[in-house]
Scaffold this motif. Sequence first.
Motif, PDB file in Angstrom:
ATOM      1  N   PRO A 146       0.820  -1.220   0.000  1.00 29.31           N
ATOM      2  CA  PRO A 146       0.000   0.000   0.000  1.00 29.31           C
ATOM      3  C   PRO A 146       0.852   1.267   0.000  1.00 29.31           C
ATOM      4  O   PRO A 146       1.970   1.292   0.505  1.00 29.31           O
ATOM      5  N   GLU A 147       0.270   2.295  -0.553  1.00 32.13           N
ATOM      6  CA  GLU A 147       0.906   3.609  -0.647  1.00 32.13           C
ATOM      7  C   GLU A 147      -0.094   4.631  -0.117  1.00 32.13           C
ATOM      8  O   GLU A 147      -1.297   4.540  -0.379  1.00 32.13           O
ATOM      9  N   PHE A 148       0.391   5.635   0.653  1.00 29.80           N
ATOM     10  CA  PHE A 148      -0.502   6.585   1.315  1.00 29.80           C
ATOM     11  C   PHE A 148      -0.083   8.015   1.011  1.00 29.80           C
ATOM     12  O   PHE A 148       1.094   8.296   0.760  1.00 29.80           O
ATOM     13  N   ARG A 149      -1.054   8.919   1.073  1.00 32.86           N
ATOM     14  CA  ARG A 149      -0.754  10.344   0.931  1.00 32.86           C
ATOM     15  C   ARG A 149      -0.160  10.864   2.241  1.00 32.86           C
ATOM     16  O   ARG A 149      -0.654  10.551   3.324  1.00 32.86           O
ATOM     17  N   SER A 150       0.888  11.650   2.137  1.00 31.84           N
ATOM     18  CA  SER A 150       1.547  12.172   3.338  1.00 31.84           C
ATOM     19  C   SER A 150       0.640  13.105   4.124  1.00 31.84           C
ATOM     20  O   SER A 150       0.638  13.106   5.357  1.00 31.84           O
ATOM     21  N   GLN A 151      -0.138  13.901   3.399  1.00 30.71           N
ATOM     22  CA  GLN A 151      -0.926  14.946   4.045  1.00 30.71           C
ATOM     23  C   GLN A 151      -1.991  14.402   4.987  1.00 30.71           C
ATOM     24  O   GLN A 151      -2.167  14.881   6.101  1.00 30.71           O
ATOM     25  N   ASN A 152      -2.694  13.350   4.537  1.00 30.56           N
ATOM     26  CA  ASN A 152      -3.823  12.865   5.339  1.00 30.56           C
ATOM     27  C   ASN A 152      -3.765  11.362   5.627  1.00 30.56           C
ATOM     28  O   ASN A 152      -4.675  10.817   6.238  1.00 30.56           O
ATOM     29  N   GLU A 153      -2.696  10.711   5.191  1.00 26.31           N
ATOM     30  CA  GLU A 153      -2.487   9.274   5.428  1.00 26.31           C
ATOM     31  C   GLU A 153      -3.590   8.403   4.809  1.00 26.31           C
ATOM     32  O   GLU A 153      -3.799   7.267   5.229  1.00 26.31           O
ATOM     33  N   LYS A 154      -4.262   8.929   3.786  1.00 25.97           N
ATOM     34  CA  LYS A 154      -5.278   8.135   3.103  1.00 25.97           C
ATOM     35  C   LYS A 154      -4.626   7.236   2.052  1.00 25.97           C
ATOM     36  O   LYS A 154      -3.634   7.602   1.429  1.00 25.97           O
ATOM     37  N   LEU A 155      -5.204   6.080   1.879  1.00 20.40           N
ATOM     38  CA  LEU A 155      -4.708   5.121   0.897  1.00 20.40           C
ATOM     39  C   LEU A 155      -4.821   5.715  -0.502  1.00 20.40           C
ATOM     40  O   LEU A 155      -5.867   6.222  -0.894  1.00 20.40           O
ATOM     41  N   SER A 156      -3.728   5.649  -1.262  1.00 19.06           N
ATOM     42  CA  SER A 156      -3.744   6.230  -2.606  1.00 19.06           C
ATOM     43  C   SER A 156      -3.456   5.208  -3.699  1.00 19.06           C
ATOM     44  O   SER A 156      -3.786   5.430  -4.851  1.00 19.06           O
ATOM     45  N   GLY A 157      -2.822   4.094  -3.348  1.00 17.48           N
ATOM     46  CA  GLY A 157      -2.504   3.115  -4.371  1.00 17.48           C
ATOM     47  C   GLY A 157      -1.676   1.969  -3.830  1.00 17.48           C
ATOM     48  O   GLY A 157      -1.500   1.821  -2.612  1.00 17.48           O
ATOM     49  N   PHE A 158      -1.161   1.169  -4.759  1.00 14.30           N
ATOM     50  CA  PHE A 158      -0.358   0.005  -4.400  1.00 14.30           C
ATOM     51  C   PHE A 158       0.788  -0.133  -5.399  1.00 14.30           C
ATOM     52  O   PHE A 158       0.686   0.289  -6.547  1.00 14.30           O
ATOM     53  N   GLU A 159       1.867  -0.769  -4.933  1.00 13.45           N
ATOM     54  CA  GLU A 159       2.932  -1.178  -5.834  1.00 13.45           C
ATOM     55  C   GLU A 159       2.900  -2.698  -5.954  1.00 13.45           C
ATOM     56  O   GLU A 159       2.833  -3.408  -4.947  1.00 13.45           O
ATOM     57  N   CYS A 160       2.941  -3.184  -7.188  1.00 12.24           N
ATOM     58  CA  CYS A 160       2.953  -4.619  -7.419  1.00 12.24           C
ATOM     59  C   CYS A 160       4.380  -5.145  -7.241  1.00 12.24           C
ATOM     60  O   CYS A 160       5.309  -4.658  -7.881  1.00 12.24           O
ATOM     61  N   LEU A 161       4.532  -6.126  -6.363  1.00 13.62           N
ATOM     62  CA  LEU A 161       5.835  -6.725  -6.095  1.00 13.62           C
ATOM     63  C   LEU A 161       5.826  -8.181  -6.528  1.00 13.62           C
ATOM     64  O   LEU A 161       4.969  -8.949  -6.102  1.00 13.62           O
ATOM     65  N   VAL A 162       6.759  -8.536  -7.378  1.00 18.01           N
ATOM     66  CA  VAL A 162       6.865  -9.922  -7.842  1.00 18.01           C
ATOM     67  C   VAL A 162       7.733 -10.693  -6.863  1.00 18.01           C
ATOM     68  O   VAL A 162       8.821 -10.251  -6.507  1.00 18.01           O
ATOM     69  N   ARG A 163       7.250 -11.844  -6.425  1.00 17.35           N
ATOM     70  CA  ARG A 163       8.014 -12.692  -5.516  1.00 17.35           C
ATOM     71  C   ARG A 163       8.182 -14.073  -6.141  1.00 17.35           C
ATOM     72  O   ARG A 163       7.221 -14.642  -6.651  1.00 17.35           O
ATOM     73  N   PHE A 164       9.399 -14.569  -6.113  1.00 16.62           N
ATOM     74  CA  PHE A 164       9.699 -15.910  -6.621  1.00 16.62           C
ATOM     75  C   PHE A 164       9.951 -16.841  -5.446  1.00 16.62           C
ATOM     76  O   PHE A 164      10.507 -16.424  -4.424  1.00 16.62           O
ATOM     77  N   GLN A 165       9.563 -18.088  -5.578  1.00 16.94           N
ATOM     78  CA  GLN A 165       9.848 -19.040  -4.524  1.00 16.94           C
ATOM     79  C   GLN A 165      10.145 -20.418  -5.112  1.00 16.94           C
ATOM     80  O   GLN A 165       9.680 -20.764  -6.199  1.00 16.94           O
ATOM     81  N   GLU A 166      10.934 -21.182  -4.379  1.00 21.58           N
ATOM     82  CA  GLU A 166      11.333 -22.517  -4.796  1.00 21.58           C
ATOM     83  C   GLU A 166      11.347 -23.413  -3.567  1.00 21.58           C
ATOM     84  O   GLU A 166      12.077 -23.158  -2.605  1.00 21.58           O
ATOM     85  N   ASN A 167      10.504 -24.442  -3.576  1.00 23.69           N
ATOM     86  CA  ASN A 167      10.413 -25.374  -2.451  1.00 23.69           C
ATOM     87  C   ASN A 167      10.155 -24.657  -1.126  1.00 23.69           C
ATOM     88  O   ASN A 167      10.730 -24.986  -0.088  1.00 23.69           O
TER      89      ASN A 167
END
Length: 369
Positions: A146-167
């Motif tokens: 999640p990403e928030f606005r500094s001024q009012n701490e309201k939710l503004s968006g998201f960053e998509c994070l790719v995660r890889f895993q093995e076993n």
Amino acid sequence: MDSREQTVFIFDHNEEQRSTTQKCIEYLWAGRIFTTGDLVRLQGEIVQGTSDDTLVISINSFSDIDMPSWLLGTGFKGRLVLLLAEGDAVPIFLPCQLIAQINKPVKLSDFNQVFSQRAVTEKIIDKEKLETLLARRDSINLDFQPEFRSQNEKLSGFECLVRFQENGIKLSTKEVMDAIEKHQLIHLFSDVFFKRIAEVLPAFSSVRLSINLSLIDLGQYDLYQVMSQYLNIAGINPSKIIFEFPLDAFYSSNSKVIGLLAGLKEQGFGLAIDGDDDVLHKLEKLPLVIDEVKVPVAQLQKLDKEDTDKVAKFYHHNSVDFVFVKIESYQQQKLVQNNFTRSFMQGYYLAPPIPVNQVFEMLKNNCVN
């Protein structure tokens, strides 16, 4: 329990601190995690320690009982991570050699070295194994921070994070992506990645979604056509999508790639610089097509007054948005809010990366602005 199954045990009498520790470790570890504040339950689980297990324990819980002798009796030879409050002393005798000390309150970055992913990642970065990894759906996960606005701490968006895993072990995203680029498998990865993005796009119709973009081999496929197709299906405006890439990658790209990025900008997509450790000293080098720059908040803490004034001047007189990332403490959050009220904030202190099913819940419970 299968004694060969690698497990992380978390033991802390304090429920809130135990929960925080678990959230940090979940981000770095996809295997089995056993969390408890009850000694009897812990002793019931650690009957015979293995060389691969990790015990993360609050030092006061470690000292309240004869924990070292008990662990020695189980034959525990795994990793021991001690969580220390201010003023805590580390016992002289410990039953294993692999020991780490982390000060409370814990942060995600504290565990990066403890749960080092490099050794595991190195085993799967040859071309053949990478192709196998990319072909398996269970090897690639998408998390959203999640990403928030500094001024009012309201939710503004998201960053998509790719995660890889093995076993069950989460791999180093940077190491895997570097290997994908080295072996010229970006096109294969992009096909898999954007299909996965298409499945979850409807969740982000009301907020911004940042997507990390590799500029290597970008010219081998029509990114605009791919994204437009998926956005039309989801009913999302291109202005809701921001593509991120490093500044150095931009300047080392050929004219075709630069033209493609300019074309994405003309179609309404946002473009962002994924800031490195020195991005605040490179602000004058930002391309004109850039809409925002991501800045590790620790850079602000290192600036002298002269450099701080330069950054503030740039911030107030340019149309580029600042997104301060890697916020892991209250002090860092307040530093941003007190000096950059129109910026955005992102970091584990504010909210950890979450799976898409939790995105719906967060959007329902937070005011979006």
